[in-house]
Scaffold this motif. Structure first.
Motif, short mmCIF file in Angstrom:
data_model
loop_
_atom_site.label_atom_id
_atom_site.label_comp_id
_atom_site.label_asym_id
_atom_site.label_seq_id
_atom_site.Cartn_x
_atom_site.Cartn_y
_atom_site.Cartn_z
N SER A 93 -8.04 -39.30 -30.08
CA SER A 93 -7.49 -40.21 -29.07
C SER A 93 -5.97 -40.03 -28.91
O SER A 93 -5.42 -40.29 -27.85
CB SER A 93 -7.82 -41.66 -29.39
N ALA A 94 -5.30 -39.56 -29.98
CA ALA A 94 -3.86 -39.30 -29.89
C ALA A 94 -3.58 -38.01 -29.11
O ALA A 94 -2.44 -37.73 -28.75
CB ALA A 94 -3.24 -39.20 -31.28
N ASN A 95 -4.65 -37.24 -28.87
CA ASN A 95 -4.56 -36.01 -28.08
C ASN A 95 -3.55 -35.02 -28.68
O ASN A 95 -2.70 -34.48 -27.99
CB ASN A 95 -4.18 -36.36 -26.63
N ILE A 96 -3.67 -34.82 -30.00
CA ILE A 96 -2.77 -33.92 -30.73
C ILE A 96 -3.20 -32.47 -30.52
O ILE A 96 -4.36 -32.13 -30.68
CB ILE A 96 -2.78 -34.23 -32.25
N THR A 97 -2.23 -31.62 -30.17
CA THR A 97 -2.50 -30.20 -30.01
C THR A 97 -1.52 -29.38 -30.87
O THR A 97 -0.55 -29.92 -31.40
CB THR A 97 -2.34 -29.76 -28.54
N LYS A 98 -1.76 -28.09 -30.93
CA LYS A 98 -0.91 -27.19 -31.72
C LYS A 98 0.50 -27.05 -31.15
O LYS A 98 1.38 -26.45 -31.77
CB LYS A 98 -1.55 -25.81 -31.84
N ASP A 99 0.72 -27.61 -29.96
CA ASP A 99 2.07 -27.58 -29.37
C ASP A 99 2.89 -28.80 -29.80
O ASP A 99 4.09 -28.87 -29.52
CB ASP A 99 1.99 -27.59 -27.83
N ASP A 100 2.26 -29.77 -30.46
CA ASP A 100 2.90 -31.07 -30.69
C ASP A 100 3.66 -31.19 -32.00
O ASP A 100 3.21 -30.74 -33.06
CB ASP A 100 1.84 -32.18 -30.66
N PHE A 101 4.81 -31.85 -31.89
CA PHE A 101 5.51 -32.38 -33.06
C PHE A 101 5.12 -33.85 -33.15
O PHE A 101 5.25 -34.59 -32.17
CB PHE A 101 7.03 -32.24 -32.90
N VAL A 102 4.62 -34.28 -34.30
CA VAL A 102 4.13 -35.65 -34.47
C VAL A 102 5.00 -36.41 -35.47
O VAL A 102 5.33 -35.87 -36.53
CB VAL A 102 2.65 -35.67 -34.95
N LEU A 103 5.35 -37.63 -35.11
CA LEU A 103 6.05 -38.52 -36.04
C LEU A 103 5.02 -39.51 -36.56
O LEU A 103 4.43 -40.26 -35.78
CB LEU A 103 7.17 -39.25 -35.30
N GLU A 104 4.78 -39.47 -37.88
CA GLU A 104 3.84 -40.42 -38.48
C GLU A 104 4.63 -41.50 -39.23
O GLU A 104 5.52 -41.19 -40.03
CB GLU A 104 2.88 -39.74 -39.45
N ILE A 105 4.28 -42.75 -38.97
CA ILE A 105 4.93 -43.88 -39.65
C ILE A 105 3.94 -44.48 -40.64
O ILE A 105 2.83 -44.87 -40.28
CB ILE A 105 5.37 -44.96 -38.63
N GLY A 106 4.35 -44.52 -41.91
CA GLY A 106 3.50 -45.10 -42.95
C GLY A 106 2.35 -44.20 -43.34
O GLY A 106 1.18 -44.57 -43.18
N PRO A 107 2.62 -43.00 -43.90
CA PRO A 107 1.54 -42.07 -44.25
C PRO A 107 0.73 -42.49 -45.47
O PRO A 107 -0.34 -41.94 -45.70
CB PRO A 107 2.29 -40.76 -44.54
N GLY A 108 1.24 -43.45 -46.28
CA GLY A 108 0.49 -43.87 -47.46
C GLY A 108 0.37 -42.75 -48.47
O GLY A 108 1.37 -42.21 -48.94
N ILE A 109 -0.87 -42.34 -48.79
CA ILE A 109 -1.07 -41.23 -49.74
C ILE A 109 -1.28 -39.90 -49.00
O ILE A 109 -1.60 -38.89 -49.62
CB ILE A 109 -2.25 -41.51 -50.71
N GLY A 110 -1.13 -39.92 -47.68
CA GLY A 110 -1.21 -38.67 -46.92
C GLY A 110 -2.56 -38.37 -46.30
O GLY A 110 -2.79 -37.26 -45.82
N THR A 111 -3.45 -39.36 -46.28
CA THR A 111 -4.80 -39.14 -45.74
C THR A 111 -4.76 -38.67 -44.29
O THR A 111 -5.25 -37.59 -43.95
CB THR A 111 -5.64 -40.42 -45.85
N MET A 112 -4.15 -39.48 -43.42
CA MET A 112 -4.10 -39.11 -42.01
C MET A 112 -3.13 -37.96 -41.79
O MET A 112 -3.32 -37.15 -40.88
CB MET A 112 -3.72 -40.31 -41.15
N THR A 113 -2.12 -37.85 -42.64
CA THR A 113 -1.14 -36.77 -42.51
C THR A 113 -1.83 -35.41 -42.58
O THR A 113 -1.46 -34.47 -41.86
CB THR A 113 -0.07 -36.86 -43.63
N GLN A 114 -2.82 -35.29 -43.47
CA GLN A 114 -3.56 -34.03 -43.60
C GLN A 114 -4.26 -33.68 -42.28
O GLN A 114 -4.23 -32.53 -41.83
CB GLN A 114 -4.58 -34.13 -44.72
N TYR A 115 -4.88 -34.67 -41.67
CA TYR A 115 -5.57 -34.46 -40.40
C TYR A 115 -4.57 -34.09 -39.29
O TYR A 115 -4.82 -33.21 -38.47
CB TYR A 115 -6.35 -35.72 -40.00
#
Length: 293
Positions: free
Chosen positions: A44-66
């Motif tokens: 739903s965030a529509n992330i592609t290989k062209d994107d730089f993403v800012l993640e707020i609150g990664p916790g232990i890195g679960t979503m960061t890996q994705y």
């Protein structure tokens, strides 16, 4: 590149035990343990290989890996210093992730985006605790930061409040502020059993797609938001009385009444019945009054 391996209860518990991690209530920490929800967020965030993403609150890195699998580069901002060694471990197989230990409200996002994305708007993804949701989202919008979209996990009732329209009980200043800057869409409801520890309330993932320009034009944006805040500070009062009682609105009762009349808005109406366009009209009438003085 290694595929994501966090996102289920077993692996998450293993990581927490390895580091003897203690949940900090003040940071509102709840870690997502459902791969289906994680995949839905990325989609739903529509992330592609062209994107730089800012993640707020990664916790232990679960979503960061994705995110790291899907994006060109990820910068993850985590306020809790005890999570930094864990993040360095869980993200060691990804060379496109940078971890910043700081409060997102203190990070120079414009500078970060200039360095990492040539100043082009970025996609923000976050799993935010309830108490900080509104300040973070509004800071990203109000400071005119280069943000393309915000896909965020929040308390269900907060997500509902962001997307509702006039005349509903959840409609308020947050609804109007979000809808002035972005198009909100709830993409998933997430029950408490998808987190460790389980929160007491349900959550929702909402995507806020930033408008190139707001859906209404207004001469004085700041004044419009003062009017909106005043209208909902005393929700049960009429619009006329709410505006007259507010220390932020520097107009007499007669001037307020005159502005409402010119907009064709009854003085006994309540703020919850007005559209964003009507609030913009009132602000413009106040500006017209000022220019006549």
């Amino acid at each position: 590149m290694t595929r994501p391996y966090l996102g289920n209860p077993k692996d998450t518990i293993e990581v927490l035990h390895k580091y003897n991690f203690v949940f900090q209530k003040r940071f509102g920490q709840n870690f997502l343990i459902d791969p289906h929800v994680l995949e839905k967020i990325i989609l739903s965030a529509n992330i592609t290989k062209d994107d730089f993403v800012l993640e707020i609150g990664p916790g232990i890195g679960t979503m960061t890996q994705y995110l790291a699998e899907a994006a060109r580069e990820v910068t993850a901002v985590e306020i809790d210093h005890t999570l930094i060694p864990i993040l360095r471990d869980t993200l060691k197989d990804w060379d496109n992730v940078i971890i910043i230990n700081d409060d997102i409200l203190k990070v120079d996002i414009k500078k970060l985006v200039m360095e990492k994305n040539d100043g082009k708007p970025v996609k923000v993804v976050a799993n935010l605790p309830y108490y900080i949701t509104t300040p973070i989202i509004m800071t990203l919008f109000e400071k005119k930061l280069p943000v393309d979209s915000i896909t965020v996990m929040v308390q269900k009732e907060v997500a509902d409040r962001m997307q509702v329209g006039p005349g509903t009980k959840d409609y308020g200043a947050l609804s109007l502020a979000v809808q002035y800057y972005a198009k909100p869409e709830i993409v998933a409801y997430v029950p408490p059993n998808c987190f460790i520890p389980r929160p007491k309330v349900g959550s929702a993932v909402i995507r806020l797609e930033r408008y190139d320009k707001p859906p209404v034009s207004v001469k004085n944006e700041s004044l419009m938001f003062k009017i909106i805040r005043a209208s909902f500070n005393q929700r049960r009062k009429t619009l006329l009385n709410s505006l007259n009682n507010s220390s932020e609105i520097n107009y007499t009762k007669e001037e307020i009444l005159q502005a409402l009349n010119k907009c064709g808005i009854p003085s006994n109406i309540r703020g919850e019945a007005l559209t964003l366009e009507q609030f913009a009209d009132i602000a413009d009438e106040f500006e017209n009054l000022k220019s006549q003085i």
